[in-house]
Design a protein around this motif. Structure first.
Motif, PDB file in Angstrom:
ATOM      1  N   ALA A  27       0.831  -1.198   0.000  1.00  0.00           N
ATOM      2  CA  ALA A  27       0.000   0.000   0.000  1.00  0.00           C
ATOM      3  C   ALA A  27       0.858   1.237   0.000  1.00  0.00           C
ATOM      4  N   SER A  28       0.271   2.341  -0.471  1.00  0.00           N
ATOM      5  CA  SER A  28       0.912   3.637  -0.379  1.00  0.00           C
ATOM      6  C   SER A  28      -0.096   4.596   0.214  1.00  0.00           C
ATOM      7  N   THR A  29       0.183   5.102   1.392  1.00  0.00           N
ATOM      8  CA  THR A  29      -0.697   6.072   2.019  1.00  0.00           C
ATOM      9  C   THR A  29      -0.124   7.462   1.801  1.00  0.00           C
ATOM     10  N   ASN A  42     -11.357   8.436   4.528  1.00  0.00           N
ATOM     11  CA  ASN A  42     -10.166   7.715   4.081  1.00  0.00           C
ATOM     12  C   ASN A  42     -10.597   6.578   3.158  1.00  0.00           C
ATOM     13  N   GLY A  44      -9.715   3.535   0.419  1.00  0.00           N
ATOM     14  CA  GLY A  44      -8.754   2.597  -0.130  1.00  0.00           C
ATOM     15  C   GLY A  44      -9.073   2.310  -1.580  1.00  0.00           C
ATOM     16  N   LYS A  68      -9.203  11.280   1.304  1.00  0.00           N
ATOM     17  CA  LYS A  68      -7.775  10.984   1.299  1.00  0.00           C
ATOM     18  C   LYS A  68      -7.598   9.593   0.738  1.00  0.00           C
ATOM     19  N   TRP A  69      -6.821   9.479  -0.332  1.00  0.00           N
ATOM     20  CA  TRP A  69      -6.674   8.221  -1.047  1.00  0.00           C
ATOM     21  C   TRP A  69      -5.450   7.432  -0.578  1.00  0.00           C
ATOM     22  N   SER A  70      -5.630   6.128  -0.461  1.00  0.00           N
ATOM     23  CA  SER A  70      -4.520   5.197  -0.234  1.00  0.00           C
ATOM     24  C   SER A  70      -4.670   4.080  -1.253  1.00  0.00           C
ATOM     25  N   VAL A  87      -8.573   2.800   6.944  1.00  0.00           N
ATOM     26  CA  VAL A  87      -9.369   3.116   5.766  1.00  0.00           C
ATOM     27  C   VAL A  87     -10.852   2.999   6.145  1.00  0.00           C
TER      28      VAL A  87
END
Length: 341
Positions: A27-29, A42, A44, A68-70, A87
């Motif tokens: 993952a990339s937060t 949040n 995902g 906010k995207w992860s 998330v």
């Protein structure tokens, strides 16, 4: 528009992707944030998923809350983040929620989409002697554990009179599986779009069989119970799902336009993006989270329980919330047909 942060291997152009090796983060937060306001949702996402569709369709405008995207490499790690409350909601295929439920994770399916399963495929190299699934016995097959491709592999083998014990399963995340497949280290690869289209367009392999008529073609939006219990977040989730449903419908009438945006956003060649759109993404329709859906997912859960890949019996009905169904059609509604798919 700022570039979203995704695992480096997934941003590489196809030529580099095919030669990529080594591990990749799950993952990339800390990626892009859209909207404004005091509330942050949040979300995902996966490669070429919800964010790409929403942005292309213009559905990320006029947000009175922040998103906010992860970005995750596949469904299982995304649902781990949902369970950990990192998330609030995220999109996954039909199998990750089953494994998460089997592990006792705190997850809730709140929305569903039904599409064609032609992008879910078992791929083999062009020079492979394999011509039918029955010939997979004793062969090595790469697949992401707990992903939708994991069940597609199980179901395809069953249809061919085989089981997982008849093959040598290599559990690899997509970037590592792609490297193994193109290097000839595995005989086959069970995967989903856009990876399927990447391999086909680059002429690095061919389809041995697909999930068409084998799997249920469902994808889900899965939320954290804690987020659903928060009135403000629950309202934001309702708005988010409405936007995602509109964007999903928009894709069907704007295949080329979305493919261009998606290609630019992910680094995929346009030809790969368009092929994936036609084969998979543009076939999806929004459907209700209903009893037939629960029954279909229960079949998947029971199959993995029987294989002892899930430690205990799962009652999938305990992991759904129908509050956002509205007047959506039943989950059994046929997927859209697309030209050239």
């Amino acid at each position: 528009m700022r570039r979203r942060l995704v695992p480096a291997a997934l941003l590489l152009p196809l030529a580099l992707l095919l030669s990529a090796c080594g591990g990749s983060s799950s993952a990339s937060t800390g990626g892009d944030t859209d909207g404004s306001g005091s509330l942050t949702l949040n979300v995902g996402d996966q490669k070429g998923g919800s964010e790409a569709i929403l942005r292309a369709a213009g559905e990320l405008k006029n947000l009175d809350y922040k998103i906010k995207w992860s970005t995750f490499t596949s469904g299982p790690p995304l649902l781990e983040a949902v369970n950990a409350k990192a998330v609030d909601i995220g999109g996954v295929g039909n199998t990750p929620p089953v494994f998460a439920a089997g592990a006792g994770s705190k997850i809730t399916v709140v929305a569903a989409f039904h599409g064609a399963s032609k992008g879910d495929a078992i791929l083999v190299p062009n020079d492979s002697k394999l011509t039918k699934p029955e010939q997979l016995k004793g062969k090595s097959i790469a697949v992401a554990q707990g992903s939708s491709a994991n069940y597609q592999l199980v179901a395809s083998l069953k249809a061919a009179g085989l089981t997982l014990s008849d093959v040598d399963v290599k559990y690899l995340q997509p970037a590592d599986a792609l490297a193994a497949f193109t290097a000839g280290k595995v005989d086959a690869w069970a995967v989903w779009d856009p990876y399927t289209s990447q391999v086909l367009v680059a002429k690095q392999g061919r389809i041995l069989t697909t999930g068409d008529g084998i799997t249920n073609g469902l994808t889900f939006q899965v939320a954290a119970p804690a987020a659903l219990g928060d009135k403000k977040k629950a309202a934001a989730i309702k708005d988010y799902l409405e936007r995602l449903r509109r964007a999903t419908a928009w894709v069907n009438d704007h295949k080329e336009e979305w493919a261009k945006v998606w290609a630019k956003d992910t680094g995929l060649p346009y030809e790969v993006a368009l092929a994936s759109v036609k084969r998979t993404n543009a076939t999806r329709i929004s459907v209700a989270v209903d009893k037939p859906l629960i029954a279909s997912e229960q079949e998947i859960a029971d199959a993995f329980t029987e294989l002892k890949l899930i430690p205990k019996k799962v009652d999938f009905g305990e992991f759904v919330d129908t509050r956002y169904n509205g007047d959506l059609p039943p989950s059994t509604t046929e997927a859209r047909a697309t030209e050239g798919s």
